[in-house]
Design a protein around this motif. Structure first.
Motif, PDB file in Angstrom:
ATOM      1  N   PHE A   1      -3.085  -1.696  10.888  1.00  0.00           N
ATOM      2  CA  PHE A   1      -2.174  -0.898  10.086  1.00  0.00           C
ATOM      3  C   PHE A   1      -2.373  -1.286   8.627  1.00  0.00           C
ATOM      4  CE2 PHE A   1      -0.410  -1.468  14.249  1.00  0.00           C
ATOM      5  CZ  PHE A   1      -0.007  -0.200  14.613  1.00  0.00           C
ATOM      6  N   CYS A   2      -2.506  -0.304   7.766  1.00  0.00           N
ATOM      7  CA  CYS A   2      -2.636  -0.573   6.348  1.00  0.00           C
ATOM      8  C   CYS A   2      -1.444   0.070   5.634  1.00  0.00           C
ATOM      9  CB  CYS A   2      -3.945  -0.019   5.796  1.00  0.00           C
ATOM     10  SG  CYS A   2      -4.177  -0.448   4.056  1.00  0.00           S
ATOM     11  N   PHE A   3      -0.643  -0.767   5.015  1.00  0.00           N
ATOM     12  CA  PHE A   3       0.517  -0.303   4.276  1.00  0.00           C
ATOM     13  C   PHE A   3       0.237  -0.410   2.785  1.00  0.00           C
ATOM     14  CE2 PHE A   3       2.196  -1.798   8.313  1.00  0.00           C
ATOM     15  CZ  PHE A   3       3.017  -0.752   8.685  1.00  0.00           C
ATOM     16  N   GLY A   4       0.655   0.585   2.050  1.00  0.00           N
ATOM     17  CA  GLY A   4       0.586   0.537   0.599  1.00  0.00           C
ATOM     18  C   GLY A   4       1.985   0.349   0.055  1.00  0.00           C
ATOM     19  N   TYR A   5       2.071  -0.214  -1.136  1.00  0.00           N
ATOM     20  CA  TYR A   5       3.373  -0.333  -1.771  1.00  0.00           C
ATOM     21  C   TYR A   5       3.239  -0.158  -3.273  1.00  0.00           C
ATOM     22  CZ  TYR A   5       1.877  -5.225  -2.281  1.00  0.00           C
ATOM     23  OH  TYR A   5       1.177  -6.362  -2.558  1.00  0.00           O
ATOM     24  N   TYR A   6       4.288   0.396  -3.842  1.00  0.00           N
ATOM     25  CA  TYR A   6       4.379   0.676  -5.266  1.00  0.00           C
ATOM     26  C   TYR A   6       5.575  -0.085  -5.810  1.00  0.00           C
ATOM     27  CZ  TYR A   6       5.999   3.316  -9.357  1.00  0.00           C
ATOM     28  OH  TYR A   6       6.460   3.674 -10.597  1.00  0.00           O
ATOM     29  N   LEU A   7       5.389  -0.772  -6.927  1.00  0.00           N
ATOM     30  CA  LEU A   7       6.483  -1.449  -7.620  1.00  0.00           C
ATOM     31  C   LEU A   7       6.507  -0.983  -9.065  1.00  0.00           C
ATOM     32  CD1 LEU A   7       6.041  -5.133  -6.395  1.00  0.00           C
ATOM     33  CD2 LEU A   7       7.701  -3.481  -5.579  1.00  0.00           C
ATOM     34  N   CYS A   8       7.700  -0.738  -9.568  1.00  0.00           N
ATOM     35  CA  CYS A   8       7.895  -0.413 -10.968  1.00  0.00           C
ATOM     36  C   CYS A   8       8.888  -1.426 -11.529  1.00  0.00           C
ATOM     37  CB  CYS A   8       8.429   1.008 -11.140  1.00  0.00           C
ATOM     38  SG  CYS A   8       8.681   1.457 -12.877  1.00  0.00           S
ATOM     39  N   ILE A   9       8.467  -2.162 -12.549  1.00  0.00           N
ATOM     40  CA  ILE A   9       9.298  -3.195 -13.161  1.00  0.00           C
ATOM     41  C   ILE A   9       9.679  -2.699 -14.554  1.00  0.00           C
ATOM     42  CG2 ILE A   9       9.426  -5.615 -13.856  1.00  0.00           C
ATOM     43  CD1 ILE A   9       7.005  -5.985 -11.795  1.00  0.00           C
TER      44      ILE A   9
ATOM     45  N   TYR B   1       8.054  -0.216 -19.094  1.00  0.00           N
ATOM     46  CA  TYR B   1       7.926  -0.533 -17.674  1.00  0.00           C
ATOM     47  C   TYR B   1       6.470  -0.772 -17.322  1.00  0.00           C
ATOM     48  CZ  TYR B   1       6.578   4.368 -17.175  1.00  0.00           C
ATOM     49  OH  TYR B   1       5.933   5.581 -17.299  1.00  0.00           O
ATOM     50  N   PHE B   2       6.284  -1.426 -16.177  1.00  0.00           N
ATOM     51  CA  PHE B   2       4.958  -1.726 -15.643  1.00  0.00           C
ATOM     52  C   PHE B   2       4.910  -1.266 -14.199  1.00  0.00           C
ATOM     53  CE2 PHE B   2       2.205  -4.728 -13.277  1.00  0.00           C
ATOM     54  CZ  PHE B   2       0.993  -4.456 -13.894  1.00  0.00           C
ATOM     55  N   GLU B   3       3.863  -0.535 -13.825  1.00  0.00           N
ATOM     56  CA  GLU B   3       3.698  -0.055 -12.460  1.00  0.00           C
ATOM     57  C   GLU B   3       2.577  -0.836 -11.781  1.00  0.00           C
ATOM     58  OE1 GLU B   3       4.836   4.566 -12.476  1.00  0.00           O
ATOM     59  OE2 GLU B   3       3.125   4.058 -13.773  1.00  0.00           O
ATOM     60  N   PHE B   4       2.792  -1.137 -10.512  1.00  0.00           N
ATOM     61  CA  PHE B   4       1.840  -1.939  -9.748  1.00  0.00           C
ATOM     62  C   PHE B   4       1.731  -1.363  -8.343  1.00  0.00           C
ATOM     63  CE2 PHE B   4       0.933  -5.498  -6.866  1.00  0.00           C
ATOM     64  CZ  PHE B   4      -0.184  -6.049  -7.462  1.00  0.00           C
ATOM     65  N   THR B   5       0.500  -1.183  -7.862  1.00  0.00           N
ATOM     66  CA  THR B   5       0.289  -0.748  -6.485  1.00  0.00           C
ATOM     67  C   THR B   5      -0.683  -1.706  -5.808  1.00  0.00           C
ATOM     68  OG1 THR B   5      -1.533   0.722  -7.086  1.00  0.00           O
ATOM     69  CG2 THR B   5       0.665   1.702  -6.986  1.00  0.00           C
ATOM     70  N   SER B   6      -0.503  -1.845  -4.516  1.00  0.00           N
ATOM     71  CA  SER B   6      -1.424  -2.671  -3.742  1.00  0.00           C
ATOM     72  C   SER B   6      -1.329  -2.247  -2.277  1.00  0.00           C
ATOM     73  CB  SER B   6      -1.079  -4.155  -3.898  1.00  0.00           C
ATOM     74  OG  SER B   6      -2.147  -4.946  -3.401  1.00  0.00           O
ATOM     75  N   GLU B   7      -2.124  -2.894  -1.447  1.00  0.00           N
ATOM     76  CA  GLU B   7      -2.128  -2.610  -0.017  1.00  0.00           C
ATOM     77  C   GLU B   7      -2.049  -3.896   0.777  1.00  0.00           C
ATOM     78  OE1 GLU B   7      -5.655  -0.305   0.736  1.00  0.00           O
ATOM     79  OE2 GLU B   7      -4.698   1.534   0.045  1.00  0.00           O
ATOM     80  N   ALA B   8      -1.522  -3.771   1.993  1.00  0.00           N
ATOM     81  CA  ALA B   8      -1.398  -4.915   2.893  1.00  0.00           C
ATOM     82  C   ALA B   8      -1.912  -4.513   4.268  1.00  0.00           C
ATOM     83  CB  ALA B   8       0.055  -5.363   2.984  1.00  0.00           C
ATOM     84  N   PRO B   9      -3.121  -4.951   4.664  1.00  0.00           N
ATOM     85  CA  PRO B   9      -3.613  -4.686   6.011  1.00  0.00           C
ATOM     86  C   PRO B   9      -2.949  -5.656   6.992  1.00  0.00           C
ATOM     87  CG  PRO B   9      -5.273  -5.864   4.746  1.00  0.00           C
ATOM     88  CD  PRO B   9      -4.108  -5.626   3.831  1.00  0.00           C
ATOM     89  N   LEU B  10      -2.352  -5.117   8.048  1.00  0.00           N
ATOM     90  CA  LEU B  10      -1.635  -5.942   9.023  1.00  0.00           C
ATOM     91  C   LEU B  10      -2.087  -5.606  10.437  1.00  0.00           C
ATOM     92  CD1 LEU B  10       1.994  -5.621   7.596  1.00  0.00           C
ATOM     93  CD2 LEU B  10       0.358  -7.465   7.175  1.00  0.00           C
ATOM     94  N   LYS B  11      -1.801  -6.507  11.360  1.00  0.00           N
ATOM     95  CA  LYS B  11      -2.072  -6.294  12.787  1.00  0.00           C
ATOM     96  C   LYS B  11      -0.780  -5.984  13.532  1.00  0.00           C
ATOM     97  CE  LYS B  11      -6.488  -7.133  13.534  1.00  0.00           C
ATOM     98  NZ  LYS B  11      -7.325  -6.117  14.156  1.00  0.00           N
ATOM     99  N   SER B  12       0.207  -5.458  12.823  1.00  0.00           N
ATOM    100  CA  SER B  12       1.507  -5.154  13.401  1.00  0.00           C
ATOM    101  C   SER B  12       2.027  -3.851  12.801  1.00  0.00           C
ATOM    102  CB  SER B  12       2.481  -6.302  13.101  1.00  0.00           C
ATOM    103  OG  SER B  12       3.772  -5.978  13.526  1.00  0.00           O
TER     104      SER B  12
END
Length: 137
Positions: free
Chosen positions: A33-41, A85-96
């Motif tokens: 499973f690959c989840f992406g996430y977006y953060l805005c600070i 503001y600062f925007e940041f995106t990344s991904e998290a590959p998981l086995k769950s």
């Protein structure tokens, strides 16, 4: 990230952090499973701030824990004037298929010497509608 994305927000001392997770890819046969996430600070304080690092954790429904306690954001140490503001995106590959993301950003305000940990909103990474039962925070 998508039209149906749900943003969650937390705030501390004029610093607002919004987060939004999205499932990018899944293969239930191999439990990939690959989840992406977006953060805005956002800096809604009256002082210039610098984002100097992070302390982020992901705990999946199997009890596995993944951490990122690194300096900066993909090599950047953003400085934000009030109102910026600062925007940041990344991904998290998981086995769950289900996990929880939690942690903080390390911030220093202009004229201050103490590093402040600003909590990001805790959010779920979920490939299904059933709520995970074994996730700990």
């Amino acid at each position: 990230m998508t039209d149906e994305a749900e943003y969650i927000t937390s705030s501390s001392d004029g610093i607002v952090i919004s987060a939004c997770p999205v499932l990018v890819e899944e293969n239930r046969f191999t439990n990939d499973f690959c989840f992406g996430y977006y953060l805005c600070i956002e800096n809604n304080s009256d002082r210039k701030i610098q984002l100097i690092g992070k302390n982020w954790n992901i705990t999946d429904e199997l009890g596995n824990r993944y951490s990122d306690t690194s300096a900066g954001f993909k090599g950047e140490l953003p400085e934000l004037e009030p109102g910026e503001y600062f925007e940041f995106t990344s991904e998290a590959p998981l086995k769950s298929a289900n996990a929880v993301f939690y942690g903080s950003c390390k911030v220093i305000s202009e004229g201050q010497q103490r590093i402040k940990e600003v909590k990001i909103p805790t959010f779920s990474l979920s490939a299904g509608k059933a709520a995970p039962s074994r996730i700990l925070n």
